[in-house]
Design an enzyme around this catalytic site. Sequence first.
Site, PDB file in Angstrom:
ATOM      1  N   HIS A  71       0.830  -1.210   0.000  1.00  0.00           N
ATOM      2  CA  HIS A  71       0.000   0.000   0.000  1.00  0.00           C
ATOM      3  C   HIS A  71       0.864   1.259   0.000  1.00  0.00           C
ATOM      4  O   HIS A  71       0.725   2.139  -0.863  1.00  0.00           O
ATOM      5  CB  HIS A  71      -0.916  -0.030   1.235  1.00  0.00           C
ATOM      6  N   GLU A  72       1.760   1.364   0.975  1.00  0.00           N
ATOM      7  CA  GLU A  72       2.563   2.587   1.114  1.00  0.00           C
ATOM      8  C   GLU A  72       3.547   2.747  -0.044  1.00  0.00           C
ATOM      9  O   GLU A  72       3.811   3.869  -0.490  1.00  0.00           O
ATOM     10  CB  GLU A  72       3.297   2.602   2.456  1.00  0.00           C
ATOM     11  N   HIS A 102       1.784   4.403  -2.876  1.00  0.00           N
ATOM     12  CA  HIS A 102       1.846   5.865  -2.745  1.00  0.00           C
ATOM     13  C   HIS A 102       3.194   6.392  -3.216  1.00  0.00           C
ATOM     14  O   HIS A 102       3.286   7.370  -3.957  1.00  0.00           O
ATOM     15  CB  HIS A 102       1.670   6.273  -1.281  1.00  0.00           C
ATOM     16  N   HIS A 114       3.770   6.220  -6.920  1.00  0.00           N
ATOM     17  CA  HIS A 114       2.939   7.249  -7.554  1.00  0.00           C
ATOM     18  C   HIS A 114       3.674   8.592  -7.475  1.00  0.00           C
ATOM     19  O   HIS A 114       3.797   9.317  -8.468  1.00  0.00           O
ATOM     20  CB  HIS A 114       1.581   7.326  -6.849  1.00  0.00           C
TER      21      HIS A 114
END
Length: 601
Positions: free
Chosen positions: A392-393, A396, A399
Amino acid sequence: MNKSKQIPKRKDIPQKYKWKLEQMYENDELWEKDILDIKQKVGEAAKYIGKLGKSSESLLEALKLQDEISLKLENVFVYARMRKDEDNTVTKYQAMTDKAQGLAVEVQSTLSFMVPEITAIPEDRIRLFLNENEGLKLYAFYLEEILRQKEHILSKEEEQILAQMGELAAAPKNIFGMINNADIKFPTIIDENGEEVEVTKGRYIKFLESSDRRVRKDAFKALYSSYEKQKNTIASTLNYSVKKDAFYARVRKYPSSLHAALDGDNIPVAVYTNLIDAVEKHLDAMYRYVRLRKKALGVEKLHMYDLYTPIIKEVNIKVPYEEAKEKVKEGLKPLGKEYIEILEKGFNEGWIDVYENEGKTSGAYSFGSYTSPPYVLLNYQDTIHDIFTIAHEMGHSLHSYYSHKNQPYIYGGYTIFVAEVASTVNEALLMEHLLKNSKDINTKMYLMNHYLEQFRGTVFRQTMFAKFEKIIHEKAEKGEALTPETLCEIYIDLNKKYYGQDLVIDDEIKMEWARIPHFYNAYYVYKYATGYAAAISLSQKILKEGDVAVERYLSFLKGGGSDYPINLLKGAGVDMTTTEPIHNALKVFEKLVDEMEKMLK
């Protein structure tokens, strides 16, 4: 009785598991130098006051200077904040963070003339500037955005006053942060091994995942008893945070704080209300899942503290950090060779702060500046949940990496509305990989349960949070007081609605609102749910369509803030102005419930 397990001190964590903030500043003295440089440049900015509409050259020079100041300020703030997050008890970094926040207010106050001056320039003159000055074309979308929000921008003097209020406006969030990360103390409990262990926010979910129901119950009661003792103070901080939101909406001439919060991303209010309506149409599926969980655990009554424990008791997956990284890499291979190479760069070059230590900020996040690595804070505890947190992190962070590499500074960031998409695409791809490669039926069921929990936590729970925010903001806007009793009553009623009659809504859960930091960032949490729906759709397209979908998706990651988020997502392949992605995502949830019901017969 065995000696309590103490959280390690920062100095006792091996260096290879700490992030390398030296990549931002080799030492704190260089940080101080940037503070002085910013103050000098802020002084230079004053010479443009009253001159932005004089010529395209003046406007371009001022915009470039604003970018230089903002970029350096970003470095200063991010560094101080992350140093503080390493250990919130270190007063030096508390002071540096305060200094950075104070400087940010000073900068904002000084530069506050720019947007009002730009709005005062006739639109046809701005068009003329754009046509005659090639360098100014970089700022075309930025200027379009200002024109779009023109009616909500105040006079130069009023904007300056609001900018000077920035530090006061941040007070509720900052006070809550210190209560939640530094001051609040939790009791010890006896763990599964008969050892006395301190409850922490980092360990809490691990305790709730325990196969020992007594441990789950003790941890649940221990955590919320601590928040109960702070309820008056925390209710006051939340009350004033909501009042702050209402104040800014009112002075900027928005119908409500909801309109104000969504306008920054140019998101229609209907997207927010449609989310709540669509999710509440699928609550029967959540009630079925609650009944399935109750049956699988074999309990007469299912309690709130039974919601996180795996329902497949025979499987007890412990995943050391090094192994978790390999699993994440394998799961994200559909995103292509380049993506994996960047992921490995993050793993190997000091982007990640892995383990919990005394005073460290709880939870997980991705953070950084335009010129720094996109760092990740973890509190890794060797659970299946933590593997998905890494994915998940790093979603980020990659991205951010793609955005920063492919966009100029002015568009290097991405809006909050799309912020959770890349992170959740990573989770969805990892889940598909793990399910596909699970040979053991119990392991597969365990993962399916985790997938169901993602839906429960990210779609249903975050939508419940979103409704809570909507209710409390509407009450504040009507002048109603948000007392601890009011907040608790609203919150427990929502839990009853979202979980149904087959779950015992324990009295302690009424205090859960008191530990949610996102409530101090108005109307943020709904984006987890909309982002999750978009991500499920995108991940399916990537798996089914291959390179074509990957190319569209990477273009979205590279887009940063160069267009409205709704348009960027449309380019990637999903339309969030409709409820279709939400309904489609929840159909996946319903199918998972169907399959689990069959497997548990």
